[in-house]
Design a protein around this motif. Structure first.
Motif, mmCIF file in Angstrom:
data_model
loop_
_atom_site.group_PDB
_atom_site.id
_atom_site.type_symbol
_atom_site.label_atom_id
_atom_site.label_comp_id
_atom_site.label_asym_id
_atom_site.label_seq_id
_atom_site.Cartn_x
_atom_site.Cartn_y
_atom_site.Cartn_z
ATOM 1 N N ALA A 134 0.846 -1.196 0.000
ATOM 2 C CA ALA A 134 0.000 0.000 0.000
ATOM 3 C C ALA A 134 0.879 1.241 0.000
ATOM 4 C CB ALA A 134 -0.896 -0.010 1.220
ATOM 5 N N LEU B 131 -0.078 2.850 12.443
ATOM 6 C CA LEU B 131 -0.359 1.884 11.381
ATOM 7 C C LEU B 131 0.696 1.956 10.294
ATOM 8 C CD1 LEU B 131 -2.363 -0.118 10.104
ATOM 9 C CD2 LEU B 131 -3.436 1.817 9.005
ATOM 10 N N MET C 254 -12.400 -6.710 1.241
ATOM 11 C CA MET C 254 -13.685 -6.038 1.420
ATOM 12 C C MET C 254 -14.710 -6.607 0.449
ATOM 13 S SD MET C 254 -14.061 -3.500 3.583
ATOM 14 C CE MET C 254 -15.051 -2.209 2.893
ATOM 15 N N LEU D 90 -13.988 -2.224 7.314
ATOM 16 C CA LEU D 90 -12.532 -2.324 7.415
ATOM 17 C C LEU D 90 -12.140 -2.618 8.858
ATOM 18 C CD1 LEU D 90 -11.425 0.670 5.250
ATOM 19 C CD2 LEU D 90 -10.838 -1.686 4.846
ATOM 20 N N PRO E 133 -7.475 -0.485 12.510
ATOM 21 C CA PRO E 133 -6.579 0.651 12.251
ATOM 22 C C PRO E 133 -6.640 1.137 10.816
ATOM 23 C CG PRO E 133 -5.312 -1.358 12.609
ATOM 24 C CD PRO E 133 -6.735 -1.738 12.667
ATOM 25 N N PHE E 134 -7.170 0.324 9.946
ATOM 26 C CA PHE E 134 -7.170 0.709 8.533
ATOM 27 C C PHE E 134 -8.276 1.712 8.251
ATOM 28 C CE2 PHE E 134 -5.080 -3.385 8.436
ATOM 29 C CZ PHE E 134 -3.983 -3.099 7.664
ATOM 30 N N THR E 135 -7.951 2.614 7.354
ATOM 31 C CA THR E 135 -8.970 3.557 6.935
ATOM 32 C C THR E 135 -9.206 3.501 5.432
ATOM 33 O OG1 THR E 135 -7.206 5.172 6.979
ATOM 34 C CG2 THR E 135 -8.765 5.223 8.803
ATOM 35 N N SER E 136 -8.294 2.872 4.728
ATOM 36 C CA SER E 136 -8.519 2.793 3.283
ATOM 37 C C SER E 136 -8.509 1.337 2.846
ATOM 38 C CB SER E 136 -7.441 3.567 2.532
ATOM 39 O OG SER E 136 -6.294 2.772 2.385
ATOM 40 N N LYS E 137 -9.333 1.076 1.872
ATOM 41 C CA LYS E 137 -9.517 -0.287 1.373
ATOM 42 C C LYS E 137 -8.221 -0.789 0.733
ATOM 43 C CE LYS E 137 -12.460 -2.689 -1.862
ATOM 44 N NZ LYS E 137 -13.298 -2.517 -3.022
ATOM 45 N N GLU E 138 -7.564 0.088 0.001
ATOM 46 C CA GLU E 138 -6.356 -0.330 -0.718
ATOM 47 C C GLU E 138 -5.294 -0.798 0.263
ATOM 48 O OE1 GLU E 138 -8.005 2.577 -1.885
ATOM 49 O OE2 GLU E 138 -8.824 1.131 -3.314
ATOM 50 N N ALA E 139 -5.124 0.024 1.311
ATOM 51 C CA ALA E 139 -4.079 -0.321 2.277
ATOM 52 C C ALA E 139 -4.369 -1.679 2.897
ATOM 53 C CB ALA E 139 -4.004 0.743 3.362
ATOM 54 N N PHE E 140 -5.627 -1.894 3.230
ATOM 55 C CA PHE E 140 -6.009 -3.163 3.860
ATOM 56 C C PHE E 140 -5.761 -4.341 2.915
ATOM 57 C CE2 PHE E 140 -9.598 -6.205 4.409
ATOM 58 C CZ PHE E 140 -9.033 -6.867 5.473
ATOM 59 N N GLU E 141 -6.230 -4.182 1.695
ATOM 60 C CA GLU E 141 -6.120 -5.313 0.774
ATOM 61 C C GLU E 141 -4.667 -5.574 0.382
ATOM 62 O OE1 GLU E 141 -8.970 -4.706 -2.285
ATOM 63 O OE2 GLU E 141 -10.624 -5.220 -0.951
ATOM 64 N N ASN E 142 -3.907 -4.519 0.304
ATOM 65 C CA ASN E 142 -2.493 -4.731 0.004
ATOM 66 C C ASN E 142 -1.765 -5.394 1.155
ATOM 67 O OD1 ASN E 142 -2.191 -3.878 -2.623
ATOM 68 N ND2 ASN E 142 -2.168 -1.737 -2.022
ATOM 69 N N SER E 143 -2.198 -5.062 2.357
ATOM 70 C CA SER E 143 -1.534 -5.694 3.506
ATOM 71 C C SER E 143 -1.900 -7.164 3.608
ATOM 72 C CB SER E 143 -1.913 -4.970 4.794
ATOM 73 O OG SER E 143 -3.218 -5.337 5.165
ATOM 74 N N MET E 144 -3.010 -7.539 2.965
ATOM 75 C CA MET E 144 -3.472 -8.932 3.038
ATOM 76 C C MET E 144 -2.848 -9.806 1.964
ATOM 77 S SD MET E 144 -6.312 -9.538 5.067
ATOM 78 C CE MET E 144 -7.209 -10.631 4.003
ATOM 79 N N ARG E 145 -2.136 -9.224 1.044
ATOM 80 C CA ARG E 145 -1.813 -9.968 -0.162
ATOM 81 C C ARG E 145 -0.794 -11.079 0.062
ATOM 82 N NH1 ARG E 145 1.953 -6.056 -0.085
ATOM 83 N NH2 ARG E 145 3.935 -6.608 -1.033
#
Lengths: 536, 820
Positions: free
Chosen positions: A39, A49, A445, B733, B736-748
């Motif tokens: 990200a 974070l 999501m 979400l 701590p995450f506020t953006s979808k991109e950050a979350f999904e990238n952290s999950m990859r």
């Protein structure tokens, strides 16, 4: 800073060109193992974070680097290849030529088994490529250990056999017979008779989900769980009888080819196809998937092979003049097409993301042999051919993955490892709903639904618009008595009110009402109980 | 503060009045005040109180607001005039009028009274004296100094002392304590200074707190010293404190005692040696114990049998005569017991039952068990001195004879005797006439048994005969001799397959055709290759099932796959294949007929039958006959199969679209509504209805346009929600995450051990807090942290850090202070 750059320069000077190449190669591999970009941390506001993600990314980078290095230096074998010089062409190289060049062990992998009586043979390999199952149309089932060419068991079921498929490993295999599909143990004992699915034409096994997919004569697609026997899904495709079925190895979506020239994709938990594609003007005769799951090859009766990009739902290439009865992709992405007694292997000549399949090798069987099924043997440069006179095996250099991953499939598995793996795979069994087009989205999501309910803000905006419209309506001039200003204003007010009324009251107002009621009730309570009333 | 203010305002009421009017800027006033002598007049004090900067320390005054102070000319003075004049004027006029009335003088006289002429007579209430000093005196302005007072006293006795004390006083007065600041001011100053200090104190913690907050893992493992680990360690630290302890220590640790110990005769070396020896024996014993335990655990019967045998042999050879005697006695007792009870002579209830039901004949195991008991009986009831004898005859009566014989006779004689005996047994087979054994079934069983025994006996006799007249080499005979006893076993083996075969046959007869292969496969390969058995199989199969391929499938084809490895390119199967070929040829007509029948039965199976026809291609003569050119109609069908595929697909797509994005319903009025008159009918539907309908249509079109397959004519992508898979996605979400991109990238990236090298797996999966049990988490200690350093993973264990939560608390406290 300057010093640093100088240092860097020095370093660059010191690096030999070979090393640079290696670096570039390692970087490319590292990128592969990083599985995409991290990200953009700059956009994050939360410092905690941010720092946590940054440290995470650092570890990921370390891991990827390590994996890249292992791939570069430690993997034992390299892929096979066929190299030509000058005017030679790879497709002119014959099996006999190859046999002269290769080592003894490999040359033993070229053979024809001639079994003239029991009909065209279907073949199937286990995931490790260790075992082969051959099913003759006229009831002959043979389980062969390919490593030492030992016939483990052969049985004669005494019925038409339409298709065969291994289940989790060589311990169990399924055969689509005349009336029902059966599951046999490796010693030939019949374990189950799958009466529910009826006369099955094609069988495929979804390894990670423990599902046996079958399509029967009346075009019903069924998914049966092989751990508990429950029928997970029974779908009417509504497209008539088909005997073209393949599983996408990437996402385990099942593809069916139909007589109307369409290919449909199915998952166990949806009654409708995920998507359908009109691929050919005539009936689809076979379908195959590239191991990466993005490419699909289809062949139609109109003598064309088409290669599709499943991400864009687009055709990338058409290969004319070749009707393939059966198609198969190898682990390294070679495409084999068989018709009559002729096998053609197509190779991806272009590098990178664009694909351009052109002919790589040919092989013609003895005239009169009718090829029934082609399948590349995993982790070997071998193409298995099931035909009307038995089965054959030819060498296709560069088709198989040279290094096996014992976490995935191990051809040299010991009994203990096998047992352990059986337990592990059972524990790791995936529920049927995880079959979806993009499995990497699991845990992410939820994709935005098509909006059914407008949000509160939208309702508000709409309401305001309606009120504005009501306010700005110009009233007609009415007859004398009715045209008084008071009446006009009253009329306008009414209009606005009606406009407001057309929007239902919001939820929060109802909630507040409730709370108020609660407070009122509290007021009515005796003094001693008042302290139990809900406070703000 | 308020009260104070009020007081001051009441004191300087006049002043307030004055201030209200237009006046000079305070800076100018200040300058004027400085120029003017401080102690000039009484009216000065009013002026004094007027200016704030004059520094009247007793009176607290708020700072003049900026708009009043007019330091900058931002505020329009005219406004003030306008606002204030009326009141001022009013007051002024009232005052002048009053003065006019009182004095009768014209108003002009009083005009400049407030500002220009401020001279007032200040009359004291009392005459000035030391008890009633003037204000000037009190304030020390223009007053009598000490020097002046002292001057007259110069030269008088005590003057010097007075002067000294005066000068001392003066010194004191120079360092006079100023009056304290007003409380709020004081407090504010206090706070200011304190805050500076606190800020400094807290700021020094900031890097530490930041590091702890940002660290992926906080460790609490530095203070792992939990005190003494052993009793010895505690004891070594012991020091006698009380009297009793002292005494004890002196007694125990006294020189005499030590000396006595030294002279005990046991030297240290001896002691160590002794100790070592004991340790060694102990360890040996322990090992032995372990070994015997392990041996005891072994359940294998064979092992125990062998072991006992070994033991027995060893015992016999090694035991001294007394023990041997004892053992013999024991054995004798056992023997007597056995002879008395006949415990192992198949007298038990179970054995009787088995025998009475003839089960011992039917089941090998039962028979084996029974014979084993008999064997045991024989063993037990054997005489002690005959233990070495190899014979195993049952009856002890005969035993003696046998023993005698064995002692004296040659083996030949022995054999002859045995033969005689067996013959005798064979000959006398008398059936009891009464009792249980006379029952018919018993008799039958007995007979059966008898027959068997006879057979056995005959075989034995034959063997005897063989031995008696040996021909050829002796060695094989000897070997036979050695395993002579086993002849029983051999017969049993010979019999067993017979039985199993019988069973198998039964099985075939009874079983359905479905699972017939099972039995065959279970048999030996030899059995499969045997021509007879497949033949039998074919019979059964063809009889029981009518199938399309049964005829062909029947002959079993076996392929020696091991031959593949020999490298030959193509291999036809051997003679068996040829046979099967023949068979297939003979069966061809049948199979064809069946094929046709089937195709008639199942019309839908056309492709299948087609494939079957294609099966053998051109090579096989049989298949040549079966291959048929498809009919004209079929050819045409095939040629035009995909004719209107495109149209069909379009229709299909339209259908799917209609299903997923339904078309709006056509507006219809309630029946009878709006149809009263012809005009109404002509007018058609009301406009709002039509409009609504059009809107809905537009909406639908919009929806269709936004679909993924809007531009792809050959594709229908379903947009149905995969409801079952919805639970696999998150709706919100995670914290701590506020953006979808950050979350999904952290999950990859996968974090499991299967996907990562072992060096990284630990880092990836380490918990936020690592703490050993028993470690006390102490409050965070201050340490120098370089704020520019990133939280390093490389030396994570160097410090005990504090949990982020606690550090958060610190941070909050800090912010509290700041907010004040």
């Amino acid at each position: 800073m300057e010093v640093n750059t100088e240092d860097n320069n020095v370093m660059e000077k010191v690096l030999l060109p070979d090393e640079q190449e290696i670096d570039v190669e390692l970087e490319a591999k590292e990128k592969k193992y990083l599985r995409g970009e991290g990200a953009n941390l700059e956009l994050l506001k939360d410092k905690k974070l941010k720092s946590q993600l940054a440290s995470r990314e650092k570890i990921y980078g370390k891991s990827a680097k390590y994996a890249a290095k292992i791939e570069k230096w430690l993997l034992p074998a390299s892929a096979g290849y066929l190299e030509t010089e000058g005017l030679e062409k790879t497709w002119r190289v014959k099996q006999t030529d190859i046999a002269k060049e290769v080592d003894i062990l490999s040359s033993r992998k070229q053979y024809d088994i001639v079994l003239p009586d029991l009909g065209p043979y279907k073949v199937d390999f286990t995931a490790s490529g260790r075992h082969m199952l051959a099913g003759g149309r006229k009831g002959h089932l043979a389980l062969v250990d390919m490593m030492n060419m030992k016939l483990i068991r052969e049985i004669q079921v005494g019925e038409t056999v339409r298709d065969v498929a291994f289940l989790q490993d060589e311990d169990l295999f399924a055969a689509a017979q005349k009336k029902y599909a059966y599951i046999y143990k490796s010693n030939g004992a019949e374990a189950h008779c799958l009466k529910e699915s009826g006369p099955v034409t094609r069988l495929r096994y979804l390894k990670n989900h423990f599902l046996l997919a079958s399509v029967n004569k009346i075009g019903q697609l069924r998914f049966q769980d092989t751990t508990n026997g429950s029928m997970e899904a029974s779908i009417r495709t509504g497209k008539g009888r088909t005997d073209v079925m393949e599983v996408n190895p990437y996402n385990n979506v099942v593809a069916l080819g139909h007589s109307g020239g369409t290919v449909t994709m199915w998952t166990p938990k949806m009654q409708a196809p995920l998507f359908q594609m009109r691929c050919h003007p005539g009936p689809v005769s076979s379908v195959a998937f590239h191991p990466n799951g993005h490419l699909m090859a289809t062949s139609g009766k109109e003598r064309k092979i088409k290669i599709w990009d499943l991400r864009k739902y687009e055709e990338i290439q058409t290969i004319h003049g070749f009707h393939a009865k059966t198609l198969s992709f190898s682990q390294k992405g070679l495409l084999a097409a068989g018709t009559g007694s002729f096998v053609q292997v197509l190779g991806d000549s272009s590098s990178g993301s664009s694909h351009n399949y052109s002919r790589y090798m040919n092989h013609s069987m003895v005239k009169g042999y009718q090829i029934e099924k082609l399948m590349f043997r995993p982790y070997e440069d071998v193409l298995g051919i099931g035909h009307s006179m038995g089965w054959s095996s030819i060498l296709i250099p560069g088709s198989g993955e040279p290094n096996f991953d014992s976490w995935v499939a191990n051809p040299f598995e010991t009994l203990k490892q096998k047992r352990e793996k059986q337990i592990h795979s059972l524990l790791d069994k995936l529920p049927p709903e995880t079959v979806m087009l993009d499995p990497s989205k699991i845990g992410a999501m939820r994709p935005a639904r098509r909006k059914e309910k407008p949000t509160r803000g939208e309702i508000e905006a709409e309401k305001e618009l309606a009120i504005e419209a009501a306010k700005s309506t110009e009233l007609k001039n009415k007859t004398k008595g009715r045209n008084k200003p008071s009446k006009r204003t009253r009329k306008k007010k009414e209009l606005v009110e009606s406009a407001k009324r057309s929007f239902p009251a919001q939820e929060h107002s109802a909630a507040s009402k409730k709370r108020r009621i609660g407070e009122e009730e509290a007021a009515e309570l005796p003094a001693s109980l008042k302290r139990f009333a809900r406070k703000k | 503060m308020g009260g104070l203010k009020r007081k001051s305002s009441s004191k300087t009421l006049g002043k307030a009045k004055q201030r209200k009017g237009p006046h000079l800027p305070s800076s100018i006033l200040k300058a004027i005040n400085e120029k003017r002598p401080l102690n000039s007049d009484e009216e000065d004090d009013e002026l004094d109180s007027d200016d704030e900067n004059g520094g009247d320390v007793y009176e607290y005054e708020d700072g003049v607001p900026e708009e009043e102070s007019r330091r900058n000319n931002r505020y329009d003075r005219v406004d003030n005039y306008e606002y204030e004049l009326p009141e001022d004027f009013k007051v002024f006029f009232q005052h002048t009028r009053m003065l006019q009335d009182v004095s009768g003088l014209p108003a002009e006289v009083f005009k400049g009274e407030g500002k220009s002429e401020r001279r007032k007579l200040y009359t004291e209430a009392y005459p000035e004296s030391e008890f009633n000093p003037t204000r000037d005196v009190l304030e020390g302005k223009d007053s009598v100094t000490f020097e002046e007072l002292l001057a007259p006293l110069e030269g008088k006795p005590g003057y010097n002392e007075l002067r000294k004390s005066f000068s001392r006083m003066r010194k004191n007065t120079q360092s006079v304590v100023h009056a304290p600041l007003p409380k709020p001011e004081r407090e504010r100053l206090d706070r200011k200074s304190v805050r500076g200090q606190v800020d400094k104190e807290f700021d020094k913690w900031v890097p530490l707190v930041k590091r702890n907050r940002e660290a992926p893992t906080v460790y609490f493992d530095k203070d792992v010293n939990l005190g003494y680990s052993t009793v010895g360690a505690i004891a070594s630290e012991f020091k006698p404190r009380t009297k009793f302890e002292m005494n004890m220590a002196s007694v125990l640790g006294g020189n005499e005692v030590l000396e006595a110990h030294r002279n005990d005769g046991v030297s240290m070396e001896d002691h160590i040696k002794d100790h070592n020896r004991i340790a060694k024996t102990r360890s040996l014993l322990f090992r032995h114990e372990i070994k015997s335990k392990r041996m005891k655990k072994i359940k294998s019967k064979t092992y125990h049998r062998l072991k006992n045998k070994d033991l027995r042999l060893a015992g016999e050879s090694l035991m001294d005569p007394e023990l041997a005697k004892e053992e013999a006695m024991k054995q004798e007792i056992r023997r007597v017991e056995e002879r008395m009870t006949l415990k192992h002579k198949n007298t038990s209830k179970w054995a009787k039952r088995m025998r009475s039901r003839g089960l011992d004949m039917r089941y090998d195991e039962t028979r084996a068990a029974l014979s084993e008991q008999l064997q045991k009986h024989a063993d037990l009831s054997r005489k002690v001195n005959s233990m070495n004898d190899g014979s195993s005859s049952d009856e002890s009566d005969d035993e003696e004879e046998l023993n005698d014989a064995s002692d004296q006779d040659t083996p030949a004689k022995l054999l002859a005797k045995a033969k005689e005996k067996t013959l005798k047994i064979v000959e006398d087979d008398e059936v009891p006439n009464s009792g249980l054994l006379s029952l018919p079934f018993m008799a039958r069983a007995m007979k059966k048994k008898q027959e068997e025994a006879n057979e056995e006996a005959k075989r034995l006799v034959e063997e005897y005969e063989e031995w008696e007249n040996p021909d050829g080499a002796e060695n094989p005979k000897n070997s036979v001799n050695v395993i002579g006893r086993r002849s029983f076993g051999e017969t049993a083996i010979v019999e067993a397959p017979k039985e199993s075969k019988k069973e198998a046959n039964n099985f075939y007869d009874n079983s359905d055709s479905d699972n017939d292969m099972d039995g065959i496969e279970d048999n030996d390969v030899v059995a499969v290759r045997d021509n007879a058995s497949p033949a039998r199989n074919t019979g059964t199969i063809t009889e029981t099932e009518i199938d399309d391929v049964a005829g062909n499938s029947a002959p079993k084809t076996t392929f020696d796959v091991a031959l593949f490895a020999s490298g030959s390119w193509k291999k036809m199967t051997g003679c068996k294949n040829a046979e099967s070929k023949k068979a297939s040829k003979t069966h061809v007509p049948i199979s064809q007929a069946q094929d046709k029948k089937e195709s008639r039965d199942e019309e839908s199976e056309d492709s299948e039958s087609e494939a079957e026809q294609m099966v053998d291609g051109i090579l096989t003569s049989a298949s040549k006959e079966t291959f048929e050119i498809p009919s004209q109609a079929e050819l045409i069908n095939r040629a035009f199969a995909g004719d209107d595929v495109v149209d069909e697909f379009e229709k299909e797509k339209q259908k799917v679209l209609n299903e997923e994005v339904p078309e709006p319903e056509k507006p219809v009025q309630v029946p009878g509504w709006g149809q009263w008159t012809n005009i109404q009918n002509k007018r058609g539907l009301p406009s709002w209805m039509v409009r609504e309908h059009e809107d809905a249509k537009k909406k639908r079109e919009q929806a269709l346009k936004t679909r993924k397959d809007a531009r792809l004519k050959h594709v229908i992508i379903s947009e149905k929600v995969h409801k079952k898979a919805e639970k696999l996605h998150t709706t919100t979400l995670p914290f701590p995450f506020t953006s979808k991109e950050a979350f999904e990238n952290s999950m990859r990236m996968p974090i499991g051990p299967e996907f990562n090298p072992s060096t990284v797996v630990g880092d990836l999966n380490r918990p936020e807090v690592v703490k050993k049990t028993g470690v006390i988490i102490k409050p965070v200690k201050f340490e120098e942290v370089n704020p520019n350093d990133k939280a390093d993973d490389e030396h994570p264990r160097s410090h005990q850090k504090q949990r982020p939560k606690k550090s958060k608390k610190v941070g909050r406290g800090q912010s509290k202070v700041k907010s004040k």
